[in-house]
Design an enzyme around this catalytic site. Structure first.
Site, PDB file in Angstrom:
ATOM      1  CG  HIS A   1      10.746   2.886  -2.471  1.00  0.00           C
ATOM      2  ND1 HIS A   1       9.991   1.737  -2.497  1.00  0.00           N
ATOM      3  CD2 HIS A   1       9.961   3.845  -3.013  1.00  0.00           C
ATOM      4  CE1 HIS A   1       8.824   1.989  -3.034  1.00  0.00           C
ATOM      5  NE2 HIS A   1       8.772   3.266  -3.362  1.00  0.00           N
TER       6      HIS A   1
HETATM    7  P1  TYD Z   1       8.092  -1.409  -5.503  1.00  0.00           P
HETATM    8  O1  TYD Z   1       7.835  -0.019  -5.958  1.00  0.00           O
HETATM    9  O2  TYD Z   1       9.409  -1.708  -4.884  1.00  0.00           O
HETATM   10  O3  TYD Z   1       6.954  -1.902  -4.513  1.00  0.00           O
HETATM   11  P2  TYD Z   1       6.433  -1.276  -3.131  1.00  0.00           P
HETATM   12  O4  TYD Z   1       6.885   0.133  -3.048  1.00  0.00           O
HETATM   13  O5  TYD Z   1       4.976  -1.388  -3.209  1.00  0.00           O
HETATM   14  O6  TYD Z   1       6.944  -2.094  -2.008  1.00  0.00           O
HETATM   15  O7  TYD Z   1       7.857  -2.363  -6.761  1.00  0.00           O
HETATM   16  C1  TYD Z   1       7.871  -3.775  -6.652  1.00  0.00           C
HETATM   17  C2  TYD Z   1       8.303  -4.337  -7.998  1.00  0.00           C
HETATM   18  O8  TYD Z   1       7.370  -3.983  -9.006  1.00  0.00           O
HETATM   19  C3  TYD Z   1       9.676  -3.822  -8.452  1.00  0.00           C
HETATM   20  O9  TYD Z   1      10.363  -4.907  -9.058  1.00  0.00           O
HETATM   21  C4  TYD Z   1       9.336  -2.796  -9.494  1.00  0.00           C
HETATM   22  C5  TYD Z   1       8.020  -3.278 -10.070  1.00  0.00           C
HETATM   23  N1  TYD Z   1       7.144  -2.185 -10.533  1.00  0.00           N
HETATM   24  C6  TYD Z   1       6.892  -2.031 -11.884  1.00  0.00           C
HETATM   25  O10 TYD Z   1       7.405  -2.791 -12.738  1.00  0.00           O
HETATM   26  N2  TYD Z   1       6.071  -1.020 -12.289  1.00  0.00           N
HETATM   27  C7  TYD Z   1       5.487  -0.168 -11.395  1.00  0.00           C
HETATM   28  O11 TYD Z   1       4.728   0.759 -11.796  1.00  0.00           O
HETATM   29  C8  TYD Z   1       5.774  -0.332  -9.993  1.00  0.00           C
HETATM   30  C9  TYD Z   1       5.162   0.588  -8.967  1.00  0.00           C
HETATM   31  C10 TYD Z   1       6.602  -1.356  -9.608  1.00  0.00           C
END
Ligand code: TYD
Length: 136
Positions: free
Chosen positions: A52
């Site tokens: 992303h």
């Molecule tokens: P995501 O940022 O998509 O994970 P990665 O980039 O590590 O693959 O986040 C995964 C899930 O966690 C998504 O549902 C959003 C949630 N999240 C939070 O609630 N707070 C946060 O600070 C972060 C980074 C993610």
């Protein structure tokens, strides 16, 4: 924004006979105030994270344990960086598509962020990222 605006940062490391100490001061060692810290660990073998971009968020990413690969892409150019030390990490400016791959079994990815969590800041579809990156 371009991957040229992303760069590696070596953190101050205090070493003595008791071991190592590394510290990070927001707006001093990394170029933003820290509003949020999170970490990713216990990543199953061959799984990846990220995939992303963020519209406004600045981040600093490091391997506080183990190692992984961080690929950054601005829609034109990309670069893969192997992160494997807790005293050096990568600053990511906004509008960079990132993928985290090749996690070692003990890897912990530590992330410092300039803003509180906001899903509205995410671009999760690559085609949407290209559209917005080209519009800037
Ligand atoms: P995501 O940022 O998509 O994970 P990665 O980039 O590590 O693959 O986040 C995964 C899930 O966690 C998504 O549902 C959003 C949630 N999240 C939070 O609630 N707070 C946060 O600070 C972060 C980074 C993610």
């Amino acid at each position: 924004m371009s991957i040229k605006n992303c760069y590696e940062i070596s953190l101050p490391l205090i070493n003595d006979y008791r071991g190592n100490l590394v510290y990070i001061e927001g707006s001093n060692h990394i170029p933003f105030d820290i509003k949020r810290v999170y970490y990713i660990y216990d990543i199953p073998l061959n799984f990846h994270r990220g995939e992303h971009a963020h519209r406004k968020l600045h981040q600093f990413i490091l391997a506080i344990s183990g190692s992984f690969d961080l690929t950054i892409n601005d829609g034109v150019n990309s670069n893969k960086i192997h992160l494997n030390t807790s005293s050096r990490g990568m600053y990511l400016c906004p509008m960079i598509w990132r993928s985290l791959t090749n996690f070692s079994p003990s890897a912990i990815c530590l992330v410092f962020a300039s803003e509180l969590y906001s899903e509205d800041d995410y671009i999760r579809q690559y085609q949407q990222f290209i559209l917005e990156a080209n519009a800037n």
